[in-house]
Design a protein around this motif. Structure first.
Motif, PDB file in Angstrom:
ATOM      1  N   UNK A 158      68.486  -8.432 -54.826  1.00  0.00           N
ATOM      2  CA  UNK A 158      67.180  -8.078 -54.237  1.00  0.00           C
ATOM      3  C   UNK A 158      66.875  -6.600 -54.455  1.00  0.00           C
ATOM      4  N   UNK A 159      67.928  -5.785 -54.398  1.00  0.00           N
ATOM      5  CA  UNK A 159      67.736  -4.346 -54.571  1.00  0.00           C
ATOM      6  C   UNK A 159      67.353  -4.008 -56.010  1.00  0.00           C
ATOM      7  N   UNK A 160      67.943  -4.757 -56.959  1.00  0.00           N
ATOM      8  CA  UNK A 160      67.758  -4.397 -58.369  1.00  0.00           C
ATOM      9  C   UNK A 160      66.576  -5.075 -59.047  1.00  0.00           C
ATOM     10  N   UNK A 161      66.110  -6.216 -58.452  1.00  0.00           N
ATOM     11  CA  UNK A 161      65.086  -6.996 -59.156  1.00  0.00           C
ATOM     12  C   UNK A 161      63.811  -7.171 -58.358  1.00  0.00           C
ATOM     13  N   UNK A 162      62.732  -7.303 -59.084  1.00  0.00           N
ATOM     14  CA  UNK A 162      61.459  -7.640 -58.470  1.00  0.00           C
ATOM     15  C   UNK A 162      61.133  -9.062 -58.920  1.00  0.00           C
ATOM     16  N   UNK A 163      60.689  -9.888 -57.980  1.00  0.00           N
ATOM     17  CA  UNK A 163      60.428 -11.286 -58.338  1.00  0.00           C
ATOM     18  C   UNK A 163      58.954 -11.603 -58.212  1.00  0.00           C
ATOM     19  N   UNK A 164      58.495 -12.477 -59.092  1.00  0.00           N
ATOM     20  CA  UNK A 164      57.087 -12.871 -58.997  1.00  0.00           C
ATOM     21  C   UNK A 164      56.961 -14.222 -58.308  1.00  0.00           C
ATOM     22  N   UNK A 165      58.070 -14.881 -58.086  1.00  0.00           N
ATOM     23  CA  UNK A 165      58.058 -16.180 -57.396  1.00  0.00           C
ATOM     24  C   UNK A 165      59.339 -16.301 -56.582  1.00  0.00           C
ATOM     25  N   UNK A 166      59.308 -17.109 -55.508  1.00  0.00           N
ATOM     26  CA  UNK A 166      60.543 -17.254 -54.738  1.00  0.00           C
ATOM     27  C   UNK A 166      61.600 -18.002 -55.562  1.00  0.00           C
ATOM     28  N   UNK A 167      62.831 -17.568 -55.448  1.00  0.00           N
ATOM     29  CA  UNK A 167      63.935 -18.273 -56.133  1.00  0.00           C
ATOM     30  C   UNK A 167      64.990 -18.568 -55.073  1.00  0.00           C
ATOM     31  N   UNK A 168      65.347 -19.842 -54.972  1.00  0.00           N
ATOM     32  CA  UNK A 168      66.306 -20.254 -53.935  1.00  0.00           C
ATOM     33  C   UNK A 168      67.708 -20.349 -54.547  1.00  0.00           C
ATOM     34  N   UNK A 169      68.640 -19.592 -54.000  1.00  0.00           N
ATOM     35  CA  UNK A 169      70.018 -19.631 -54.520  1.00  0.00           C
ATOM     36  C   UNK A 169      70.906 -20.288 -53.469  1.00  0.00           C
ATOM     37  N   UNK A 170      71.568 -21.378 -53.854  1.00  0.00           N
ATOM     38  CA  UNK A 170      72.453 -22.103 -52.934  1.00  0.00           C
ATOM     39  C   UNK A 170      73.915 -21.921 -53.352  1.00  0.00           C
ATOM     40  N   UNK A 171      74.741 -21.471 -52.421  1.00  0.00           N
ATOM     41  CA  UNK A 171      76.183 -21.333 -52.684  1.00  0.00           C
ATOM     42  C   UNK A 171      76.930 -22.475 -51.999  1.00  0.00           C
ATOM     43  N   UNK A 172      77.868 -23.069 -52.691  1.00  0.00           N
ATOM     44  CA  UNK A 172      78.685 -24.118 -52.071  1.00  0.00           C
ATOM     45  C   UNK A 172      80.116 -23.958 -52.577  1.00  0.00           C
ATOM     46  N   UNK A 173      81.073 -24.145 -51.668  1.00  0.00           N
ATOM     47  CA  UNK A 173      82.455 -23.789 -52.010  1.00  0.00           C
ATOM     48  C   UNK A 173      83.212 -24.787 -52.853  1.00  0.00           C
ATOM     49  N   UNK A 174      82.688 -26.023 -52.961  1.00  0.00           N
ATOM     50  CA  UNK A 174      83.400 -27.049 -53.745  1.00  0.00           C
ATOM     51  C   UNK A 174      82.423 -28.167 -54.092  1.00  0.00           C
ATOM     52  N   UNK A 175      82.842 -29.141 -54.897  1.00  0.00           N
ATOM     53  CA  UNK A 175      81.892 -30.173 -55.353  1.00  0.00           C
ATOM     54  C   UNK A 175      81.380 -31.105 -54.248  1.00  0.00           C
ATOM     55  N   UNK A 176      81.896 -31.027 -53.006  1.00  0.00           N
ATOM     56  CA  UNK A 176      81.273 -31.829 -51.943  1.00  0.00           C
ATOM     57  C   UNK A 176      79.826 -31.392 -51.736  1.00  0.00           C
ATOM     58  N   UNK A 177      79.550 -30.150 -52.105  1.00  0.00           N
ATOM     59  CA  UNK A 177      78.191 -29.607 -52.134  1.00  0.00           C
ATOM     60  C   UNK A 177      77.461 -29.613 -50.784  1.00  0.00           C
ATOM     61  N   UNK A 178      78.182 -29.229 -49.747  1.00  0.00           N
ATOM     62  CA  UNK A 178      77.557 -29.101 -48.421  1.00  0.00           C
ATOM     63  C   UNK A 178      76.462 -28.037 -48.459  1.00  0.00           C
ATOM     64  N   UNK A 179      76.616 -27.044 -49.344  1.00  0.00           N
ATOM     65  CA  UNK A 179      75.598 -26.002 -49.492  1.00  0.00           C
ATOM     66  C   UNK A 179      74.525 -26.416 -50.490  1.00  0.00           C
ATOM     67  N   UNK A 180      74.559 -27.671 -50.922  1.00  0.00           N
ATOM     68  CA  UNK A 180      73.498 -28.311 -51.729  1.00  0.00           C
ATOM     69  C   UNK A 180      73.182 -27.519 -53.013  1.00  0.00           C
ATOM     70  N   UNK A 181      74.226 -27.240 -53.793  1.00  0.00           N
ATOM     71  CA  UNK A 181      74.016 -26.455 -55.021  1.00  0.00           C
ATOM     72  C   UNK A 181      72.966 -27.091 -55.935  1.00  0.00           C
ATOM     73  N   UNK A 182      72.910 -28.430 -55.927  1.00  0.00           N
ATOM     74  CA  UNK A 182      71.974 -29.107 -56.847  1.00  0.00           C
ATOM     75  C   UNK A 182      70.533 -29.073 -56.343  1.00  0.00           C
ATOM     76  N   UNK A 183      70.339 -28.531 -55.138  1.00  0.00           N
ATOM     77  CA  UNK A 183      69.006 -28.429 -54.571  1.00  0.00           C
ATOM     78  C   UNK A 183      68.376 -27.071 -54.921  1.00  0.00           C
TER      79      UNK A 183
END
Ligand code: SRM
Ligand code: SF4
Length: 584
Positions: A490-515
């Motif tokens: 956020x400090x280094x970049x300016x965005x023209x559209x919202x970008x959603x970044x999802x982190x998840x610790x393993x392939x169970x994907x509780x943090x919904x990486x594919x979303x």
């Protein structure tokens, strides 16, 4: 938004399950054991012990649970039903308080598995003897009294005691010890919350529209629906034994706007509110969405709509169908989709109708919209449908909370609003019903230095699962790193559209990486020839009306900031139009 929500377009979800060779084999096994539906209620066979998980199962389900190919959790449930944890937890707490035993000496299946039915997850790998306690917060709504009580549950545990807002708009408490569990549970009941039936083969937190009741674009207020559903499914928080032995977990949500805030596409059961030409609001039903290590799939239409009056009986019947007919073999093939695929959409729908005494359902309602709909950002300050009032959405970085945060949120909600808040699947907090005249004063509260109402564009859309700080499955740390990396970007970049970044610790994907627009999933990596924590990177998740799952873009990326920040920067510039910030 033209006043209505839209049935998923035919292009985004296939009309019926795709039949693989596997599905056909499973179909044979499931169909062979499908018995006539139980008339209603439990099909409890009389010759089964009071304490066995077989008690409420139909003959066919008993056969599957006892089959030699049944997974190990079926054996644990047959031996002693998970619902026993609801009474055992009080007994275990007492034994520990009296100093007559230690948790290490207790039955391990009870401590590590069955207590999850009472909402207690032993964090044996990371913090032995300490438990995560998962609650149920239907529609993510909490009041000041509940928030203050939650603060008291974790305060005694010092640094080990914290809490998280989850990706199902729910709360998890951390650091709880078993000797204190009984009093925490009673305290939760006193304030109208519960931890029962939150883990293992139970229905998960019911999710809806986080701005329900104040949203100018909602078709219905999802809160009363979900409160009633919660009371019905879980016996007002005391646990419903009849639903304690499902074949697997089940995620249910109700969506009331084109934003699809609760992600019907990745829930096992999604109800999508839609207005018929005659003005009546009904619910298109989609089923079978889920993530797992082996398979990730978007839900498919069930080919019907149901009325508001049918929502509860339909859900109850669907649960009985799943309980009685769902697969109980390979654990990786027991989510609802596998039953739907095995019997087919038509038969699955017919079974629900039979369990409802022959109820009929409407046709799915298709609504055409001239304009696309951008999923709304609900952080910030927004006018409500009630003139003169706004909701204020604040970013809780990675959903991590401490006792003081709960108290402070309660105080702010009381001072400026109606004493209630909503928590969201993006792990943030919404303050509804703020008189417009009070908004400026509210924004000056110190709470919003930490939980920003206008966060950086990337932090606003950042989501993270628990990761390996507490979770034994975690292949990587997530929350702390996610906040650091995203703040740096956020400090280094300016965005023209919202970008959603999802982190998840393993392939169970509780943090919904594919979303996520960008998803990071814990995975092995190497740095300077040495094995280190790492991530896979996914790109292209779409949410809202025409959902799509992100697909793998890169793998083996070392989980160190010096690699992650430039890598993500490169992706954000190349794929999302981000620009380097010009330094002043
Ligand atoms: Fe999850 C298991 C945390 C949402 C898919 N999940 C776990 C466990 C219980 C594993 C364990 O025992 O350690 C994690 C507890 C870690 C901890 O200490 O917090 C865990 N899941 C979470 C939470 C807390 C992530 C978060 O940081 O928000 C979410 C709690 C939601 C809630 O309030 O109930 C959470 N989990 C999800 C979601 C997202 C969703 O529901 O939208 C998914 C993917 C969607 C789905 O379920 O289809 C998800 N969790 C899983 C799976 C894979 C399920 C499968 O069919 O294989 C597991 C593993 C399992 O169940 O065996 C799992
Ligand atoms: Fe744990 Fe994996 Fe779920 Fe993250 S995705 S909470 S690491 S099980």
């Amino acid at each position: 938004m033209n006043g209505t929500t839209m049935q998923r377009s035919a292009s985004s979800r296939t009309a019926g399950p795709r039949c693989s060779g596997y599905s056909r084999r499973l179909a044979c096994r499931v169909l062979a054991t499908i018995a006539p539906p139980a008339p209603s209620g439990s099909a409890a066979p009389s010759d089964v012990s009071e304490h066995s998980g077989l008690k409420h199962l139909s003959e066919a389900a008993r056969t599957r649970a006892l089959d030699k190919k049944a997974n190990k959790f079926e054996k644990v449930k047959v031996e002693k039903c998970g619902s026993r944890a609801w009474t055992d937890v009080f007994e275990l707490s007492n034994l520990l308080k009296e100093g007559n035993t230690k948790w290490e000496d207790m039955n391990l299946d009870d401590v590590d598995i069955r207590l999850k039915w009472a909402g207690l997850f032993h964090r044996g790998k990371r913090t032995p003897g300490k438990f995560m306690m998962r609650l149920k917060v239907p529609n993510g709504e909490l009041n000041a009294r509940q928030l203050r009580y939650l603060a008291t549950t974790i305060a005694p545990y010092g640094a080990d005691g914290c809490a998280d807002i989850t990706t199902r708009a729910n709360i998890q408490l951390r650091g709880i010890t078993l000797d204190a569990a009984d009093s925490v549970i009673k305290g939760l009941w006193d304030v109208g919350l519960t931890s029962f039936q939150t883990g293992m083969d139970s229905v998960r937190n019911l999710t809806g529209n986080p701005i329900a009741g104040v949203d100018p674009h909602e078709l219905v207020d999802t809160r009363p629906i979900l409160r009633d559903m919660e009371a019905m499914l879980f016996n007002n928080g005391k646990g419903r034994e009849e639903f304690a032995n499902l074949p697997r977990k089940l995620n249910i949500c109700v969506s009331s706007t084109r934003d699809d805030f609760p992600h019907t596409h990745i829930n096992d059961v999604g109800y999508e509110a839609v207005r018929k030409p005659d003005g009546q609001v009904v619910y298109n039903v989609v089923v079978g969405g889920f993530f797992s290590i082996k398979r990730n799939i978007i839900s498919i239409p069930l080919g019907c709509s149901i009325t508001a009056e049918q929502l509860l009986p339909f859900t109850e019947a669907l649960l009985r169908v799943f309980r009685d007919h769902g697969p109980r073999g390979d654990r990786q093939q027991t989510r609802l989709m596998y039953l739907v695929e095995a019997v087919g959409v038509e038969k699955f729908r017919a079974l629900i109708s039979e369990y409802m005494g022959g109820a009929t359902f409407g046709e799915p309602v298709h609504v055409h919209y001239d304009q696309p709909w951008e999923r709304r950002n609900i952080l910030g300050v927004h006018p409500q449908k009630q003139a003169g009032f706004s909701w204020v959405g604040a970013c809780v970085p990675a959903g991590r909370m401490h006792a003081a945060d709960f108290d402070e949120i309660a105080a702010v909600a009381e001072k400026y609003g109606d004493g209630t808040v909503r928590i969201t699947c993006e792990e943030n907090v919404i303050f509804p019903n703020i008189p417009d005249a009070k908004v400026q004063a509210m924004l000056a509260e110190p709470l919003f230095q930490r939980f920003k109402v206008f966060p950086g564009a990337l932090l606003a859309g950042m989501v993270s699962c628990t990761g390996n700080q507490f979770c034994g499955f975690g292949l990587a740390e997530t929350k702390a790193r996610a906040v650091k990396v995203v703040e740096a970007l956020d400090e280094q970049l300016e965005l023209t559209r919202p970008v959603r970044i999802h982190f998840t610790g393993c392939p169970n994907s509780c943090g919904q990486a594919q979303v996520g627009d960008i998803g990071l999933m814990g995975a092995p990596a190497k740095l300077d020839g040495k094995a280190v924590e790492g991530y896979k990177i996914f790109l292209g998740g779409k949410i809202g009306e025409n959902p799509e799952l992100a697909t793998e873009f890169a793998t083996g990326i070392p989980a160190v900031e010096s690699v992650l920040v430039p890598k993500l920067k490169e992706i954000l510039i190349a794929e999302f139009g981000a620009k380097e910030r010009v330094k002043a």
